[in-house]
Write a protein that holds these residues in place. Sequence first.
Motif, PDB file in Angstrom:
ATOM      1  N   ALA A  14       0.722  -1.225  -0.092  1.00 11.25           N
ATOM      2  CA  ALA A  14      -0.171   0.051   0.155  1.00 11.25           C
ATOM      3  C   ALA A  14       1.039   1.097   0.010  1.00 11.25           C
ATOM      4  N   TRP A  15       2.200   1.245   0.624  1.00 11.60           N
ATOM      5  CA  TRP A  15       2.999   2.358   0.641  1.00 11.60           C
ATOM      6  C   TRP A  15       3.490   2.623  -0.846  1.00 11.60           C
ATOM      7  N   GLU A  16       3.639   1.626  -1.876  1.00  9.60           N
ATOM      8  CA  GLU A  16       4.303   2.043  -3.075  1.00  9.60           C
ATOM      9  C   GLU A  16       3.703   3.138  -3.758  1.00  9.60           C
ATOM     10  N   VAL A  17       2.635   3.640  -3.535  1.00 11.61           N
ATOM     11  CA  VAL A  17       1.820   4.709  -4.129  1.00 11.61           C
ATOM     12  C   VAL A  17       2.252   6.067  -3.173  1.00 11.61           C
ATOM     13  N   LEU A  18       2.529   5.916  -2.114  1.00 17.73           N
ATOM     14  CA  LEU A  18       3.018   7.235  -1.152  1.00 17.73           C
ATOM     15  C   LEU A  18       4.515   7.499  -1.618  1.00 17.73           C
ATOM     16  N   LEU A  19       4.828   8.658  -1.178  1.00 13.56           N
ATOM     17  CA  LEU A  19       6.048   9.255  -1.324  1.00 13.56           C
ATOM     18  C   LEU A  19       6.280  10.201  -0.027  1.00 13.56           C
ATOM     19  N   VAL A  20       7.351   9.737   0.551  1.00 18.95           N
ATOM     20  CA  VAL A  20       7.930  10.261   1.815  1.00 18.95           C
ATOM     21  C   VAL A  20       8.810  11.347   1.876  1.00 18.95           C
ATOM     22  N   VAL A  21       8.453  12.270   2.472  1.00 17.50           N
ATOM     23  CA  VAL A  21       9.426  13.651   2.363  1.00 17.50           C
ATOM     24  C   VAL A  21       9.956  13.782   3.993  1.00 17.50           C
ATOM     25  N   PRO A  22      11.328  13.638   4.212  1.00 12.08           N
ATOM     26  CA  PRO A  22      11.647  13.819   5.401  1.00 12.08           C
ATOM     27  C   PRO A  22      11.720  15.063   5.934  1.00 12.08           C
ATOM     28  N   TRP A  23      11.154  15.348   6.989  1.00  9.33           N
ATOM     29  CA  TRP A  23      10.894  16.793   7.317  1.00  9.33           C
ATOM     30  C   TRP A  23      11.551  17.113   8.667  1.00  9.33           C
ATOM     31  N   LEU A  24      11.614  16.581   9.464  1.00  4.22           N
ATOM     32  CA  LEU A  24      12.199  16.852  10.955  1.00  4.22           C
ATOM     33  C   LEU A  24      13.201  15.615  11.258  1.00  4.22           C
ATOM     34  N   ALA A  25      14.286  15.999  11.913  1.00  5.60           N
ATOM     35  CA  ALA A  25      15.179  14.813  12.372  1.00  5.60           C
ATOM     36  C   ALA A  25      15.494  15.092  13.954  1.00  5.60           C
ATOM     37  N   CYS A  26      15.796  13.892  14.724  1.00  7.08           N
ATOM     38  CA  CYS A  26      16.474  13.875  15.919  1.00  7.08           C
ATOM     39  C   CYS A  26      17.850  14.030  15.661  1.00  7.08           C
ATOM     40  N   THR A  27      18.524  14.795  16.331  1.00  8.28           N
ATOM     41  CA  THR A  27      19.914  15.040  15.964  1.00  8.28           C
ATOM     42  C   THR A  27      20.666  14.213  16.784  1.00  8.28           C
ATOM     43  N   ARG A  28      20.249  13.578  17.883  1.00  7.47           N
ATOM     44  CA  ARG A  28      20.970  12.410  18.589  1.00  7.47           C
ATOM     45  C   ARG A  28      20.821  11.069  18.207  1.00  7.47           C
ATOM     46  N   CYS A  29      19.912  10.716  17.402  1.00  7.86           N
ATOM     47  CA  CYS A  29      19.538   9.045  16.820  1.00  7.86           C
ATOM     48  C   CYS A  29      19.358   9.043  15.437  1.00  7.86           C
ATOM     49  N   ASP A  30      19.300  10.385  14.798  1.00  6.53           N
ATOM     50  CA  ASP A  30      19.048  10.190  13.384  1.00  6.53           C
ATOM     51  C   ASP A  30      17.540   9.838  12.758  1.00  6.53           C
ATOM     52  N   ARG A  31      16.833   9.530  13.670  1.00 10.66           N
ATOM     53  CA  ARG A  31      15.468   9.087  13.252  1.00 10.66           C
ATOM     54  C   ARG A  31      15.039  10.329  12.820  1.00 10.66           C
ATOM     55  N   MET A  32      14.099  10.073  11.688  1.00 10.53           N
ATOM     56  CA  MET A  32      13.301  11.205  10.930  1.00 10.53           C
ATOM     57  C   MET A  32      11.644  11.053  11.345  1.00 10.53           C
ATOM     58  N   LEU A  33      11.257  12.236  11.180  1.00  9.76           N
ATOM     59  CA  LEU A  33       9.912  12.353  11.102  1.00  9.76           C
ATOM     60  C   LEU A  33       9.633  12.832   9.699  1.00  9.76           C
ATOM     61  N   ALA A  34       8.705  12.278   8.891  1.00 13.17           N
ATOM     62  CA  ALA A  34       8.324  12.488   7.311  1.00 13.17           C
ATOM     63  C   ALA A  34       7.018  12.711   7.241  1.00 13.17           C
ATOM     64  N   ARG A  35       6.794  13.352   6.214  1.00 15.98           N
ATOM     65  CA  ARG A  35       5.334  13.728   5.705  1.00 15.98           C
ATOM     66  C   ARG A  35       5.076  12.903   4.714  1.00 15.98           C
ATOM     67  N   THR A  36       3.921  12.111   4.503  1.00 12.33           N
ATOM     68  CA  THR A  36       3.687  11.244   3.326  1.00 12.33           C
ATOM     69  C   THR A  36       2.600  11.937   2.312  1.00 12.33           C
ATOM     70  N   HIS A  37       2.831  11.650   1.254  1.00 15.20           N
ATOM     71  CA  HIS A  37       1.983  12.406   0.093  1.00 15.20           C
ATOM     72  C   HIS A  37       1.753  11.452  -0.942  1.00 15.20           C
ATOM     73  N   HIS A  38       0.565  11.629  -1.868  1.00 15.26           N
ATOM     74  CA  HIS A  38       0.254  11.020  -2.935  1.00 15.26           C
ATOM     75  C   HIS A  38       0.931  11.926  -4.071  1.00 15.26           C
ATOM     76  N   ARG A  39       1.088  11.228  -5.085  1.00 16.19           N
ATOM     77  CA  ARG A  39       1.332  12.193  -6.350  1.00 16.19           C
ATOM     78  C   ARG A  39       0.221  12.482  -7.018  1.00 16.19           C
ATOM     79  N   GLU A  40      -0.004  13.911  -7.531  1.00 19.16           N
ATOM     80  CA  GLU A  40      -1.326  14.485  -7.930  1.00 19.16           C
ATOM     81  C   GLU A  40      -1.191  14.052  -9.275  1.00 19.16           C
ATOM     82  N   GLY A  41      -2.434  14.132 -10.171  1.00 18.01           N
ATOM     83  CA  GLY A  41      -2.436  13.837 -11.530  1.00 18.01           C
ATOM     84  C   GLY A  41      -1.498  14.828 -12.342  1.00 18.01           C
ATOM     85  N   TRP A  42      -1.148  15.906 -11.909  1.00 18.22           N
ATOM     86  CA  TRP A  42      -0.298  16.706 -12.541  1.00 18.22           C
ATOM     87  C   TRP A  42       1.167  16.843 -12.235  1.00 18.22           C
ATOM     88  N   GLY A  43       1.220  15.654 -11.359  1.00 20.24           N
ATOM     89  CA  GLY A  43       2.706  15.730 -11.019  1.00 20.24           C
ATOM     90  C   GLY A  43       3.362  16.297  -9.540  1.00 20.24           C
TER      91      GLY A  43
END
Length: 189
Positions: free
Chosen positions: A117-146
């Motif tokens: 199900a995640w193959e249609v989503l795009l993940v945009v890294p947004w925020l990062a923990c500077t101590r452990c390198d974990r990331m919080l990302a926003r996920t999006h669909h690609r719209e018809g116009w790109g």
Amino acid sequence: MIDEVARWHRLAALLPPAQAREFRDCWEIGEQEAGLDLLVEGLLEHRVPISDTTRAEIAVTAEQWGVWATLAPGLGRCPGGGPGDGSGDGSGDGSVALIEHADTVPLPGSSVVADAAWEVLLVVPWLACTRCDRMLARTHHREGWGDLSFEARRYVLFAPDRSAPVRLFAPESAWEAFTALRECCGPYG
């Protein structure tokens, strides 16, 4: 947990008194989107230095009110290294940093979550923990116009090296996801 009004007033304290009052008034009249625009404009106009944590908190607040895409360029230009994280000493807690920029290349969703199900989503890294390198990302669909969908479909907390379990958050859970990022190495780092 700090409630929204207290957070709003804490952000207002970053501005000179007249602009702070105008920013607080935006909350009172239900114009949070306009208030966030005033906040970023005021920070830039007065060259107010803000900590990475404060920058991240403003980003999450802007996301919550649907104006992240509009405010991201200005917030990125705000000077760093200053007070504003609530510590009072100007050092910031240094536990999170904003990593999304205009040229951030989205990752395929399947590179973060092994689920078809995640193959249609795009993940945009947004925020990062500077101590452990974990990331919080926003996920999006690609719209018809790109372009990517305007609003995030979900938030995902992950470790790029897959050393920690992936955590998923609903679209209305930006603050919950941010809190989880801040606590991934213990309470606020």
